[in-house]
Design a protein around this motif. Structure first.
Motif, short mmCIF file in Angstrom:
data_model
loop_
_atom_site.label_atom_id
_atom_site.label_comp_id
_atom_site.label_asym_id
_atom_site.label_seq_id
_atom_site.Cartn_x
_atom_site.Cartn_y
_atom_site.Cartn_z
N VAL A 188 2.08 1.13 6.21
CA VAL A 188 1.67 0.62 7.45
C VAL A 188 2.71 1.03 8.50
O VAL A 188 2.70 1.37 9.64
CB VAL A 188 1.53 -0.93 7.52
N ARG A 189 4.04 1.07 7.97
CA ARG A 189 5.30 1.35 8.66
C ARG A 189 5.17 2.90 9.17
O ARG A 189 5.53 3.40 9.83
CB ARG A 189 6.46 1.45 8.05
N LEU A 190 4.40 3.78 8.28
CA LEU A 190 4.36 4.85 8.66
C LEU A 190 2.98 5.41 9.20
O LEU A 190 2.65 6.49 9.60
CB LEU A 190 4.22 5.88 7.23
N GLY A 191 2.29 4.16 9.78
CA GLY A 191 0.96 4.63 10.51
C GLY A 191 -0.29 4.99 9.63
O GLY A 191 -1.30 5.48 10.04
N MET A 192 -0.26 4.39 8.30
CA MET A 192 -1.23 4.79 7.32
C MET A 192 -1.99 3.22 6.99
O MET A 192 -1.13 2.29 6.84
CB MET A 192 -0.92 5.42 6.38
N LYS A 193 -3.22 3.34 6.85
CA LYS A 193 -3.64 2.28 6.14
C LYS A 193 -4.93 2.62 5.04
O LYS A 193 -5.72 3.37 5.29
CB LYS A 193 -4.41 1.19 7.33
N LEU A 194 -4.83 1.99 3.88
CA LEU A 194 -5.90 2.12 3.01
C LEU A 194 -7.46 1.77 3.41
O LEU A 194 -7.33 0.86 4.18
CB LEU A 194 -5.32 1.51 1.67
N ASN A 195 -8.05 2.60 2.77
CA ASN A 195 -9.80 2.33 3.24
C ASN A 195 -10.03 1.28 2.11
O ASN A 195 -10.56 1.39 1.02
CB ASN A 195 -10.48 3.42 2.79
N TYR A 196 -9.82 -0.15 2.35
CA TYR A 196 -10.17 -1.03 1.47
C TYR A 196 -11.50 -1.07 1.09
O TYR A 196 -11.97 -1.49 0.03
CB TYR A 196 -9.40 -2.37 1.90
N ARG A 197 -12.28 -0.78 1.94
CA ARG A 197 -13.70 -1.11 1.99
C ARG A 197 -14.27 -0.09 1.11
O ARG A 197 -15.18 -0.56 0.00
CB ARG A 197 -14.44 -0.86 3.41
N ARG A 198 -13.77 1.18 0.89
CA ARG A 198 -14.20 2.15 -0.07
C ARG A 198 -13.75 1.49 -1.55
O ARG A 198 -14.41 1.71 -2.45
CB ARG A 198 -13.65 3.65 0.37
N ILE A 199 -12.46 1.20 -1.76
CA ILE A 199 -12.01 0.59 -2.85
C ILE A 199 -12.93 -0.66 -3.48
O ILE A 199 -13.35 -0.78 -4.56
CB ILE A 199 -10.56 0.17 -2.88
N LEU A 200 -13.27 -1.35 -2.32
CA LEU A 200 -14.32 -2.56 -2.83
C LEU A 200 -15.70 -2.15 -3.26
O LEU A 200 -16.07 -2.69 -4.32
CB LEU A 200 -14.48 -3.40 -1.44
N LEU A 201 -16.19 -1.10 -2.61
CA LEU A 201 -17.36 -0.68 -2.76
C LEU A 201 -17.21 0.17 -4.30
O LEU A 201 -18.30 -0.01 -5.10
CB LEU A 201 -17.84 0.62 -1.78
N PHE A 202 -16.06 0.57 -4.59
CA PHE A 202 -15.94 1.21 -5.95
C PHE A 202 -16.05 0.31 -7.05
O PHE A 202 -16.51 0.52 -8.17
CB PHE A 202 -14.65 2.11 -5.97
N SER A 203 -15.30 -0.82 -6.68
CA SER A 203 -15.11 -1.89 -7.68
C SER A 203 -16.50 -2.53 -7.85
O SER A 203 -17.00 -3.04 -9.00
CB SER A 203 -14.22 -3.13 -7.18
#
Length: 444
Positions: A126-141
């Motif tokens: 987040v400090r570097l201006g990036m955010k993980l695509n949590y929705r894609r990880i959830l769909l993978f799970s």
């Protein structure tokens, strides 16, 4: 209505929501913790008790099946080798179940640490201006969990139907003893897939940051002799990573943070890589003995299933009144089930290792371009860290969990299968000799 429900279910804004399917198996005691939206992981007393009850239920069914003397292979035919194989599989089965539940219940803090370290890594992103695509990880799970559930339901239903088709009615305790290890092994493998995917996704974001630094230096040095450094392979890789793994946060400018201050970005990359290596190390510590037990029992099932099939092919009279088609289908699908389990373990670890290995190549490409002393110093330190802290997954340090394991298991299974066939031939020769001796005795 259905669309709104799907959007609500698939919504994920943090690591806790992306691990929602993992919390479902806490009802069985294999994940004795609960995840809250306040960025805290708490142990669950209910799940802990459920795990103990689950394990005691399996032990009870196992003990009753042993007392009754029933087993799946015993329903078809019995020889000295099948009795040896059945006893070996029983022993490894109870050891595997004890290991799985033991680590799930008493080593749960390591799994909690894995999740907490992922939270720290996400905060640095987040400090570097990036955010993980949590929705894609959830769909993978969700996809993996539904796939494993469907896989096991179909496997167990088909197995039971095949036994009934062969005029075999297994008792409740015998079939439960047969089914529970498959279910619990699947859940443990599912946890391994989820945790390794978390690490793999973050390694992908780390490589994206390094690639952005490389792109910035290539754009600054727009001379023709530097253009080959920006290969088409890297462009495809960056496009894939940006599209499927991460997304820039709207409130931050990735260009201003990463490209305008590459020294700070490389420093944070070093911290992220160090934390990710710690995460992978904790994953290995948590899963090392359960995966060793799973691979051991998988190897034994593959070996003895192959032998049972060959035994019937070489001596069709073994089946007597039972249908050969049901016998072959039952043991063939059981063998394929364990092959799939080993393949999932190997692919999960292999993909994570492969993703982590991309960083070194990008770092050295930046070193070949940049002349800034401070940035080069940071890159040299990062390069040294990459060479000393490599991601690796092993089963209790005995063998690596990569694709070479498939070749090793294939060779070992072939070798031991030949030995079992030789024992079978020797056993039949002894039986024939005893029969001839008895026949000659009565003739005399």
């Amino acid at each position: 209505m259905a669309l709104k429900l799907w959007e609500r279910i698939s919504q994920a804004d943090n690591v806790f929501q992306s691990l929602r399917p993992l919390t479902y198996i806490s009802l069985l005691g294999l994940a004795p913790f609960r995840l809250n939206s306040d960025k805290e992981v708490h142990t669950s007393v209910f799940s802990f008790v459920a795990g103990i009850v689950h394990f005691l239920f399996f032990v009870l069914c196992f003990a009753m099946s042993v007392c009754e003397g029933d087993s799946i292979i015993g329903y078809f035919f019995q020889t000295n080798i099948t009795k040896l194989g059945d006893g070996t599989l029983r022993l490894t089965g109870i050891i595997a179940m004890s290991t799985i539940f033991g680590f799930a219940l008493f080593k749960r803090q390591r799994l909690v640490n894995i999740i907490q370290n992922n939270i720290v890594v996400d905060e640095i992103f987040v400090r570097l201006g990036m955010k993980l695509n949590y929705r894609r990880i959830l769909l993978f799970s969700f996809l993996i969990s539904l796939g494993m559930l469907l896989f096991n339901v179909v496997y167990l239903c088909v197995s039971y139907c095949l036994l009934l088709s062969a005029m075999i009615s297994p008792s409740f305790v015998t079939f439960t003893t047969f089914a529970l290890p498959h279910i619990n092994i699947s859940f443990m493998v599912f946890k391994f897939l989820c945790t390794t995917h978390l690490a793999k996704s973050r390694f992908g974001m780390l490589n994206e940051i390094l690639q952005d630094v490389l792109d910035a230096h290539i754009e600054q040095r727009s001379s023709l002799e530097l253009s080959p450094m920006h290969s088409v392979v890297n462009e495809r890789y960056v496009h894939r990573v940006r599209s499927f793994i991460s997304m820039p946060m709207q409130r931050y400018s990735v260009t201003s943070i990463i490209r305008q201050n590459p020294e700070y970005a490389i420093k944070q990359v070093s911290n992220i890589h160090n934390l990710l290596c710690d995460i992978c190390h904790k994953i290995e510590e948590y899963f090392t003995y359960p995966l060793l037990a799973i691979i051991a029992i998988s190897f034994l099932f593959i070996l003895f299933d192959d032998f049972y099939i060959l035994e019937v092919l070489l001596n069709p009279k073994r089946l007597e009144v039972f249908e050969a088609d049901e016998f072959f289908a039952f043991f063939l699908q059981q063998m394929l089930w364990y092959v799939v389990i080993i393949f999932l373990i190997v692919e999960a670890s292999g993909r994570t290792i492969k993703e982590s290995s991309h960083s070194a190549a990008i770092v050295h490409k930046i070193l070949n371009i940049t002349d800034e002393p401070e940035l080069r110093d940071r890159l040299f330190r990062l390069s040294l860290q990459l060479s000393h802290r490599r991601v690796n997954f092993t089963a209790a340090g005995l063998f690596r969990l990569d694709r070479t394991l498939i070749f090793t298991i294939t060779g070992a299974a072939t070798c031991y299968l030949i030995i079992l066939i030789q024992f079978r031939a020797t056993h039949h020769m002894e039986e024939s000799g005893e029969a001839n001796t008895t026949h000659d005795f009565f003739l005399n």
